[in-house]
Design a protein around this motif. Sequence first.
Motif, PDB file in Angstrom:
ATOM      1  N   HIS A   1      -3.101   6.397   6.276  1.00  0.00           N
ATOM      2  CA  HIS A   1      -4.309   5.926   7.633  1.00  0.00           C
ATOM      3  C   HIS A   1      -4.306   4.741   8.346  1.00  0.00           C
ATOM      4  O   HIS A   1      -3.694   3.932   8.610  1.00  0.00           O
ATOM      5  N   LEU A   2      -5.039   4.107   7.279  1.00  0.00           N
ATOM      6  CA  LEU A   2      -5.578   3.213   6.832  1.00  0.00           C
ATOM      7  C   LEU A   2      -4.348   1.881   6.801  1.00  0.00           C
ATOM      8  O   LEU A   2      -4.451   0.484   7.503  1.00  0.00           O
ATOM      9  N   CYS A   3      -3.602   2.233   6.082  1.00  0.00           N
ATOM     10  CA  CYS A   3      -2.429   1.502   5.984  1.00  0.00           C
ATOM     11  C   CYS A   3      -1.446   1.258   7.273  1.00  0.00           C
ATOM     12  O   CYS A   3      -1.219   0.297   7.637  1.00  0.00           O
ATOM     13  N   THR A   4      -1.621   2.378   8.001  1.00  0.00           N
ATOM     14  CA  THR A   4      -1.358   1.974   9.466  1.00  0.00           C
ATOM     15  C   THR A   4      -1.207   1.569  10.581  1.00  0.00           C
ATOM     16  O   THR A   4      -1.587   0.709  11.383  1.00  0.00           O
ATOM     17  N   VAL A   5      -2.977   1.321  10.336  1.00  0.00           N
ATOM     18  CA  VAL A   5      -3.426   1.325  10.797  1.00  0.00           C
ATOM     19  C   VAL A   5      -3.974  -0.648  10.663  1.00  0.00           C
ATOM     20  O   VAL A   5      -3.745  -1.215  11.910  1.00  0.00           O
ATOM     21  N   THR A   6      -4.090  -1.147   9.583  1.00  0.00           N
ATOM     22  CA  THR A   6      -2.996  -2.057   9.045  1.00  0.00           C
ATOM     23  C   THR A   6      -2.092  -2.916   9.597  1.00  0.00           C
ATOM     24  O   THR A   6      -2.093  -4.132  10.413  1.00  0.00           O
ATOM     25  N   HIS A   7      -1.254  -1.961   9.228  1.00  0.00           N
ATOM     26  CA  HIS A   7       0.379  -2.976   9.763  1.00  0.00           C
ATOM     27  C   HIS A   7       0.041  -2.631  11.790  1.00  0.00           C
ATOM     28  O   HIS A   7       0.340  -3.635  11.981  1.00  0.00           O
ATOM     29  N   LEU A   8      -0.383  -1.923  12.509  1.00  0.00           N
ATOM     30  CA  LEU A   8      -0.898  -1.606  14.105  1.00  0.00           C
ATOM     31  C   LEU A   8      -1.219  -3.669  14.281  1.00  0.00           C
ATOM     32  O   LEU A   8      -0.737  -4.111  15.081  1.00  0.00           O
ATOM     33  N   LEU A   9      -2.168  -3.325  13.059  1.00  0.00           N
ATOM     34  CA  LEU A   9      -3.573  -4.464  13.412  1.00  0.00           C
ATOM     35  C   LEU A   9      -2.764  -5.820  13.571  1.00  0.00           C
ATOM     36  O   LEU A   9      -2.649  -6.572  13.975  1.00  0.00           O
ATOM     37  N   ARG A  10      -1.818  -6.010  12.128  1.00  0.00           N
ATOM     38  CA  ARG A  10      -1.184  -7.470  12.018  1.00  0.00           C
ATOM     39  C   ARG A  10      -0.375  -7.488  13.288  1.00  0.00           C
ATOM     40  O   ARG A  10       0.351  -8.706  13.553  1.00  0.00           O
ATOM     41  N   ARG A  11       0.287  -6.386  13.548  1.00  0.00           N
ATOM     42  CA  ARG A  11       1.811  -6.235  14.829  1.00  0.00           C
ATOM     43  C   ARG A  11       0.235  -6.970  16.146  1.00  0.00           C
ATOM     44  O   ARG A  11       1.037  -8.119  16.427  1.00  0.00           O
ATOM     45  N   GLN A  12      -0.575  -6.408  16.278  1.00  0.00           N
ATOM     46  CA  GLN A  12      -1.394  -7.213  17.045  1.00  0.00           C
ATOM     47  C   GLN A  12      -1.619  -8.803  17.138  1.00  0.00           C
ATOM     48  O   GLN A  12      -1.612  -9.604  18.211  1.00  0.00           O
TER      49      GLN A  12
ATOM     50  N   THR B   1      -6.655 -17.895  -4.533  1.00  0.00           N
ATOM     51  CA  THR B   1      -6.284 -16.827  -6.059  1.00  0.00           C
ATOM     52  C   THR B   1      -7.104 -15.471  -5.494  1.00  0.00           C
ATOM     53  O   THR B   1      -6.004 -14.448  -5.189  1.00  0.00           O
ATOM     54  N   ALA B   2      -8.630 -15.218  -5.530  1.00  0.00           N
ATOM     55  CA  ALA B   2      -9.210 -14.547  -5.431  1.00  0.00           C
ATOM     56  C   ALA B   2      -9.132 -13.497  -4.243  1.00  0.00           C
ATOM     57  O   ALA B   2      -8.580 -11.828  -3.905  1.00  0.00           O
ATOM     58  N   ASP B   3      -8.530 -13.929  -3.316  1.00  0.00           N
ATOM     59  CA  ASP B   3      -8.085 -13.764  -1.581  1.00  0.00           C
ATOM     60  C   ASP B   3      -6.897 -13.254  -1.780  1.00  0.00           C
ATOM     61  O   ASP B   3      -7.431 -12.156  -1.057  1.00  0.00           O
ATOM     62  N   ASP B   4      -6.105 -13.757  -2.113  1.00  0.00           N
ATOM     63  CA  ASP B   4      -4.763 -13.371  -2.184  1.00  0.00           C
ATOM     64  C   ASP B   4      -4.762 -11.833  -2.730  1.00  0.00           C
ATOM     65  O   ASP B   4      -4.100 -11.191  -2.483  1.00  0.00           O
ATOM     66  N   LEU B   5      -5.393 -11.757  -3.900  1.00  0.00           N
ATOM     67  CA  LEU B   5      -5.420 -10.256  -5.100  1.00  0.00           C
ATOM     68  C   LEU B   5      -5.945  -9.176  -4.222  1.00  0.00           C
ATOM     69  O   LEU B   5      -5.994  -8.449  -5.128  1.00  0.00           O
ATOM     70  N   VAL B   6      -6.659  -9.359  -3.476  1.00  0.00           N
ATOM     71  CA  VAL B   6      -7.614  -8.138  -2.359  1.00  0.00           C
ATOM     72  C   VAL B   6      -6.415  -7.419  -2.344  1.00  0.00           C
ATOM     73  O   VAL B   6      -6.957  -6.042  -2.690  1.00  0.00           O
ATOM     74  N   PRO B   7      -5.592  -7.360  -1.687  1.00  0.00           N
ATOM     75  CA  PRO B   7      -3.857  -6.329  -1.223  1.00  0.00           C
ATOM     76  C   PRO B   7      -3.627  -5.935  -2.598  1.00  0.00           C
ATOM     77  O   PRO B   7      -3.176  -4.459  -2.967  1.00  0.00           O
ATOM     78  N   VAL B   8      -3.474  -6.771  -3.859  1.00  0.00           N
ATOM     79  CA  VAL B   8      -3.363  -6.015  -4.695  1.00  0.00           C
ATOM     80  C   VAL B   8      -4.479  -4.983  -5.843  1.00  0.00           C
ATOM     81  O   VAL B   8      -4.145  -3.640  -6.440  1.00  0.00           O
ATOM     82  N   THR B   9      -5.047  -5.355  -5.915  1.00  0.00           N
ATOM     83  CA  THR B   9      -6.556  -4.583  -6.401  1.00  0.00           C
ATOM     84  C   THR B   9      -6.388  -3.160  -5.707  1.00  0.00           C
ATOM     85  O   THR B   9      -6.890  -2.494  -5.886  1.00  0.00           O
ATOM     86  N   LEU B  10      -6.365  -3.421  -4.253  1.00  0.00           N
ATOM     87  CA  LEU B  10      -6.670  -2.287  -2.933  1.00  0.00           C
ATOM     88  C   LEU B  10      -5.273  -1.629  -3.375  1.00  0.00           C
ATOM     89  O   LEU B  10      -5.753  -0.390  -2.859  1.00  0.00           O
ATOM     90  N   ALA B  11      -4.103  -2.423  -3.298  1.00  0.00           N
ATOM     91  CA  ALA B  11      -2.958  -0.990  -3.861  1.00  0.00           C
ATOM     92  C   ALA B  11      -3.461  -0.470  -5.187  1.00  0.00           C
ATOM     93  O   ALA B  11      -2.959   0.438  -5.562  1.00  0.00           O
ATOM     94  N   ALA B  12      -4.408  -0.823  -6.263  1.00  0.00           N
ATOM     95  CA  ALA B  12      -3.642  -0.403  -7.626  1.00  0.00           C
ATOM     96  C   ALA B  12      -5.316   0.658  -7.314  1.00  0.00           C
ATOM     97  O   ALA B  12      -5.063   2.295  -7.862  1.00  0.00           O
ATOM     98  N   ILE B  13      -6.250   0.681  -6.003  1.00  0.00           N
ATOM     99  CA  ILE B  13      -6.768   1.963  -6.516  1.00  0.00           C
ATOM    100  C   ILE B  13      -6.289   2.993  -5.668  1.00  0.00           C
ATOM    101  O   ILE B  13      -6.378   4.179  -6.256  1.00  0.00           O
ATOM    102  N   ILE B  14      -6.009   2.662  -4.479  1.00  0.00           N
ATOM    103  CA  ILE B  14      -4.731   3.052  -3.866  1.00  0.00           C
ATOM    104  C   ILE B  14      -3.944   4.067  -5.171  1.00  0.00           C
ATOM    105  O   ILE B  14      -3.952   6.222  -5.099  1.00  0.00           O
TER     106      ILE B  14
ATOM    107  N   PHE C   1       0.596  -1.523   0.042  1.00  0.00           N
ATOM    108  CA  PHE C   1      -0.242  -0.019  -0.131  1.00  0.00           C
ATOM    109  C   PHE C   1       1.255   1.538   0.032  1.00  0.00           C
ATOM    110  O   PHE C   1       0.518   2.214  -0.981  1.00  0.00           O
ATOM    111  N   LEU C   2       1.963   1.586   1.050  1.00  0.00           N
ATOM    112  CA  LEU C   2       2.835   2.626   0.837  1.00  0.00           C
ATOM    113  C   LEU C   2       3.069   3.108  -0.367  1.00  0.00           C
ATOM    114  O   LEU C   2       3.857   4.052  -0.681  1.00  0.00           O
ATOM    115  N   SER C   3       3.902   2.054  -1.617  1.00  0.00           N
ATOM    116  CA  SER C   3       4.207   1.868  -2.541  1.00  0.00           C
ATOM    117  C   SER C   3       3.265   2.198  -3.382  1.00  0.00           C
ATOM    118  O   SER C   3       4.291   3.291  -4.756  1.00  0.00           O
TER     119      SER C   3
END
Length: 341
Positions: free
Chosen positions: A318-329, A212-225, A13-15
């Motif tokens: 902000h959502l990228c940061t929140v996602t990162h914090l939640l994944r750490r938890q 495959t569709a599940d794995d591609l969700v972050p890729v599609t979201l990154a494309a939207i961003i 997402f940051l990329s």
Amino acid sequence: MLSRITERPTALFLSAIGTGSLMGAVIPATTPAADALTDPLIVILVTQIFFTLRLPPLLSPALTTLKNPGSTPVVLAALLMNFVAIPVITVAVTSLVLPPGPLQLGVFLYCLFPCTDWFLGFTRAADGDTAVGGLLIPLQMAAQVLLYPVWLGVLPELTGATEVGTTGASTIYGSPEVTSTLAFYVLIPACAGIGLQVLSRRSRMARWARDTADDLVPVTLAAIIMCLFTGNVSSLLVRPADTLLILVTVFIFFVAAYLLGEGTARALGLPYPEKSLLVITTSARNAPLMIALTSAFLPEHPEVTAVLAVGMLVEFPHLCTVTHLLRRQCRSLPATVSHTR
């Protein structure tokens, strides 16, 4: 290879933010293409998510909630926070930071309503509960469509933007803009995702297709961003003083919303998947729907719509940061804790 890329969605997402910002600032000719791609990508994202959801919870959400009382607290908490607590926070923050007028009105409209599509993508990236998230979509969509004309009637006075004319509630409720927007962003892709899931059930490749569709969700979201930043980053440079005020206000709002979500989840003792969902649904805002409705009903005030676009540029970091914090938890939890997607 794909799974290794999507294991680190925050970096992806940051990329996307960096690439989109660079393209929008250095190659402005890419802006029209990015704008044209954004809406189809949102439709693809919602279709992917509904394709990978478990059908029983989705097709009978009310019965499922009754059978599984554990999902009731997070649903009630999300609705109360998004439609009671968040408006109170929005009034406080915008009144303290912004001067009365269209600028405050635009930030108010941006902060008021929760996202009903891509928040599931971030919930999925954070290993949150997307099944209950699917239940939240129709509830939150119905609530905000019903409340939009109510707020539009009182916000000009509340924010001091008295020069902004408003439209009657009956006109908004029956408008083709509302119907077409809801159908395009939610109804059609949701039906397409469910339909594809039903059709593929007997296929030998059904499991592979869903994974495959599940794995591609972050890729599609990154494309939207990337497309959103490419298409809107130039708006940051037009009126830098106003842009700075918008960014500061939205940033303060997001910090307050995050702290409220974390505190509420802990007070209710929610397990991690539901906590993740609650934090993200109170962080993600429904800018696409608000832009569509505001453009339709306040066409003589494009500055209000522009504020909504600028707000999105704060939301995604902000959502990228929140996602990162939640994944750490999530990584710090015992291995026995299950995560519902």
